[in-house]
Design an enzyme around this catalytic site. Structure first.
Site, PDB file in Angstrom:
ATOM      1  N   ALA B  19       0.905  -1.147   0.000  1.00 33.99           N
ATOM      2  CA  ALA B  19       0.000   0.000   0.000  1.00 33.99           C
ATOM      3  C   ALA B  19       0.936   1.187   0.000  1.00 33.99           C
ATOM      4  CB  ALA B  19      -0.868   0.001   1.248  1.00 33.99           C
ATOM      5  N   CYS B  20       0.499   2.321  -0.476  1.00 30.16           N
ATOM      6  CA  CYS B  20       1.402   3.470  -0.445  1.00 30.16           C
ATOM      7  C   CYS B  20       1.734   3.830   1.004  1.00 30.16           C
ATOM      8  CB  CYS B  20       0.756   4.685  -1.096  1.00 30.16           C
ATOM      9  SG  CYS B  20       0.522   4.516  -2.868  1.00 30.16           S
ATOM     10  N   SER B  21       2.857   4.494   1.173  1.00 31.31           N
ATOM     11  CA  SER B  21       3.172   5.055   2.491  1.00 31.31           C
ATOM     12  C   SER B  21       3.211   6.566   2.371  1.00 31.31           C
ATOM     13  CB  SER B  21       4.520   4.534   2.982  1.00 31.31           C
ATOM     14  OG  SER B  21       5.530   4.753   2.023  1.00 31.31           O
ATOM     15  N   ARG B  48       5.621  -1.161   2.333  1.00 30.29           N
ATOM     16  CA  ARG B  48       4.311  -0.728   1.820  1.00 30.29           C
ATOM     17  C   ARG B  48       4.389  -0.441   0.323  1.00 30.29           C
ATOM     18  NH1 ARG B  48       0.635   0.871   5.918  1.00 30.29           N
ATOM     19  NH2 ARG B  48      -0.605   1.954   4.357  1.00 30.29           N
ATOM     20  N   GLY B 188       5.972   6.839  -0.521  1.00 25.07           N
ATOM     21  CA  GLY B 188       6.448   5.605  -1.152  1.00 25.07           C
ATOM     22  C   GLY B 188       5.288   5.029  -1.924  1.00 25.07           C
TER      23      GLY B 188
END
Lengths: 252, 384
Positions: B19-21, B48, B188
């Protein structure tokens, strides 16, 4: 990173990737029954997964997402806060958090107990279930954010609101949306609009009180509260009005 | 880290847990600090993302040129650069230009040219055009032009650094530990529906607005068409771009306070509006009607920043995580608390905001007070 001189196995988790850390835990648990202390934990995921023994793991720091995922036996004590997905699909064991927890605490849990001293995020207890003697329990000392007990299929949620202040109610909306099993005990009150349309509200019966006393006593023991004091307050019971709310949704 | 994954994954699975950070750190007293701690924090959420995008926004970055617009521009080749530089000279006074310093690292490949230009705006602008409008129009012209030039950022005393790679790798590439700022955001990326390229990395920016985002904006098409009517052209092929333009439209052009802007993009539910006092009800109904096309649908956690302000916001039912930490003058926003604790273990306060309710950090006294507009200045972390 492992120090075995003390009675407990000490692990310094600084900079250790979660896969390496969990492999190390599996090795230790395979070879001994000693207590494990994890220090400097910063976000390592899945701690407690795949350790099928009732060993004790004490965590100092902030464990990562899915703490105790699929856990089957251990007792985890967190000195700090837990992130999202704490107790994901756990089967047996205990998670005790001396702080708050993020979203989806105990999602799909099918057994074991989770005790959170403070608040929990969204969707605590989502799709928790039970079968025969497998009865997951989550006790929350603080309050919950929205979708508490969403799609709940079994087990018990206890929401104490000890930090709410006199006369203040829980603010969670969409409580028990899609609920079709299990039971929720709430200390204090909630308004009708805060509840999912599948949820009924009633007073506790004698059997409810006995169960509640058991869970609250355990909670009070872990976090040094007075159980009688907590229990002297008014509780309500939330229950699913139908066991199969969508049974006819896709039939003609 | 990637090596470890191969070594220790005894299950041979390919489970994608990404998942994005998102991460933000702001000193609300305006004290500047190096990127080192922010890089460490975003690197802690390495798992992530998947290495297909990383980026940073930094405010208070160029105090020596605080009055000039700092354009960071990416060119795919030298010819594009020549052409765009001609455009800049025609429409601005170029006070200073230089390549953004980089160091070669094995992780960052196929690097485009990234240059920065400190620009002054001509005196004789048309009467009905503000300087900011002029900047926006020129950025759109460059981004939509026939050559491959893309403006990463165009604000004063701030910049965006981004590309394809893990954020900590891009930080190394762009030497971000050498910079100072009082407000940093970091991202990220785990691309979901859109292509991974240097322009598609976060943050997205226009003027001094930047946005980093975890989630998916399923209303992208509607939002984009609405914004096009106001001259915003989406060229970065990623949903998040609309948020940057939406906040510029709502807050700069339409002068809406931040608290109201939050109610446009994460509008309260209708049944909730019905329980509000009449006056508030009227306002919320009006907002939902006038700006229905700027409602952001779908899961999101975003950190929006501009000079002097950092805002954390999630969608109304919090389908993506956001957690807050406070320590003295520092305000931290993050996808995960562990990333905050890593660089600041003894927080004064750590909490999780409600979905749809913005967390706002504002400068108590700004290094550039003239750049800070609108709103009452709250101290860090007041949730509304």
């Amino acid at each position: 990173m492992t120090d075995t001189r003390d009675s407990a196995v000490n692990i310094d988790a600084s900079g250790v990737h979660y896969r390496e850390l969990n492999t190390r835990l599996r090795d230790i648990v395979t070879n001994s029954n000693r207590k494990i202390e994890l220090r400097n934990v910063y976000g390592q995921r899945y701690i407690g997964t795949n350790l099928n023994k009732p060993i004790e793991i004490e965590i100092f720091g902030t464990p990562g997402n899915d703490l105790g995922a699929f856990m089957n036996g251990p007792r985890i004590i967190v000195h700090g806060n837990a992130q999202d997905g704490c107790g994901n699909t756990m089967n047996e064991g205990e998670i005790i958090v001396h702080g708050h927890a993020g979203d989806t605490v105990g999602l799909s849990a099918r057994g074991g107990k989770i005790f959170i001293r403070e608040d929990v995020g969204y969707r605590a207890g989502i799709h928790m279930k039970e079968y025969r003697d497998k009865m997951p329990v989550i006790v929350i000392g603080g309050t919950a954010q929205d979708f508490f007990g969403e799609y709940m299929a079994g087990g018990t949620l206890v929401l104490l609101g000890l930090n709410l202040g006199e006369g203040k109610n829980h603010k969670a909306r969409f409580i028990g949306t899609g609920m079709h099993g299990g039971v929720i005990y709430v200390r204090g009150n909630v308004e009708e609009y805060q509840l999912g349309k599948e949820v009924g509200v009633t007073d506790l019966e004698e059997s409810d009180r006995a169960a509640l006393r058991r869970y609250v006593s355990e909670f009070a023991g872990y976090f040094d509260f007075d159980a009688d004091d907590i229990l002297s307050h008014k509780f309500i019971k939330l229950y699913p009005r139908w066991l199969r709310p969508y049974g006819r949704l896709y039939t003609y | 880290m990637r090596k470890l994954r191969q070594l220790n994954n005894s299950y041979g699975d390919d489970k994608v847990i990404d998942a994005c950070s998102i991460f933000g750190a702001m000193n609300t007293a305006g004290k500047r600090f190096s990127g080192e701690s922010v890089i460490k924090a975003i690197a802690n959420m390495h798992d992530r993302g998947n290495g297909l995008g990383g980026g940073f926004a930094v405010y208070g970055l160029y105090p020596e040129h605080a009055d000039l617009y700092a354009f960071h521009i990416m060119f795919l080749d030298n010819e594009d650069k020549q052409e765009t530089e001609g455009f800049l000279r025609k429409h601005f006074t170029v006070i200073r230009e230089e390549e953004v310093p980089t160091r070669s690292t094995p992780a960052i490949k196929n690097t485009p040219l990234v240059w920065r230009y400190f620009l002054d705006v001509p005196q004789n602008l048309p009467e009905n055009l503000s300087i900011d409008d002029y900047i926006v129009a020129k950025v759109m012209e460059i981004n939509t032009g026939s050559n491959n030039s893309f403006v990463f950022s165009s604000g004063k005393n701030m910049a965006v650094f981004k590309g394809v790679g893990y954020p900590e790798e891009l930080a190394e590439y762009f030497r971000l530990e050498e910079y100072q700022g009082y407000l940093w955001t970091a991202h990220g990326r785990f691309p979901t529906n859109t292509v991974a390229w240097w322009g598609g990395a976060h943050p997205f920016s226009i003027l001094d607005w930047t946005v980093i985002h975890n989630g998916e904006i399923s209303s992208y098409g509607i939002n984009r068409r609405f914004l096009e009517q106001y001259g915003y052209q989406c060229t970065m092929q990623t949903d998040t771009e609309v948020i940057a333009y939406a906040v510029d439209l709502l807050m700069r052009q339409h002068n809406l306070p931040l608290e109201i802007t939050a109610k446009v993009v994460a509008a309260p539910f209708w049944d909730e509006i019905e329980r509000m006092p009449p006056k508030e009800q009227k306002l919320m109904r009006a907002l939902r009607q006038v700006y229905s096309s700027l409602l952001l649908n779908g899961p999101f956690a975003v950190i929006i920043a501009r000079q002097g302000e950092m805002i954390g916001l999630t969608d109304r039912i919090r389908l993506r995580p956001l957690t807050v930490g406070e320590k003295g003058d520092m305000l931290y926003l993050s996808s995960e608390e562990s990333a905050i604790r890593l660089i600041c273990p003894d927080l004064d306060k750590s909490w999780i905001p409600m979905g749809g309710e913005p967390v706002i950090g504002r400068l108590k006294k700004g290094p550039n007070p003239q750049d800070i507009t609108g709103g009452e200045r709250l101290s860090a972390g007041k949730s509304v």
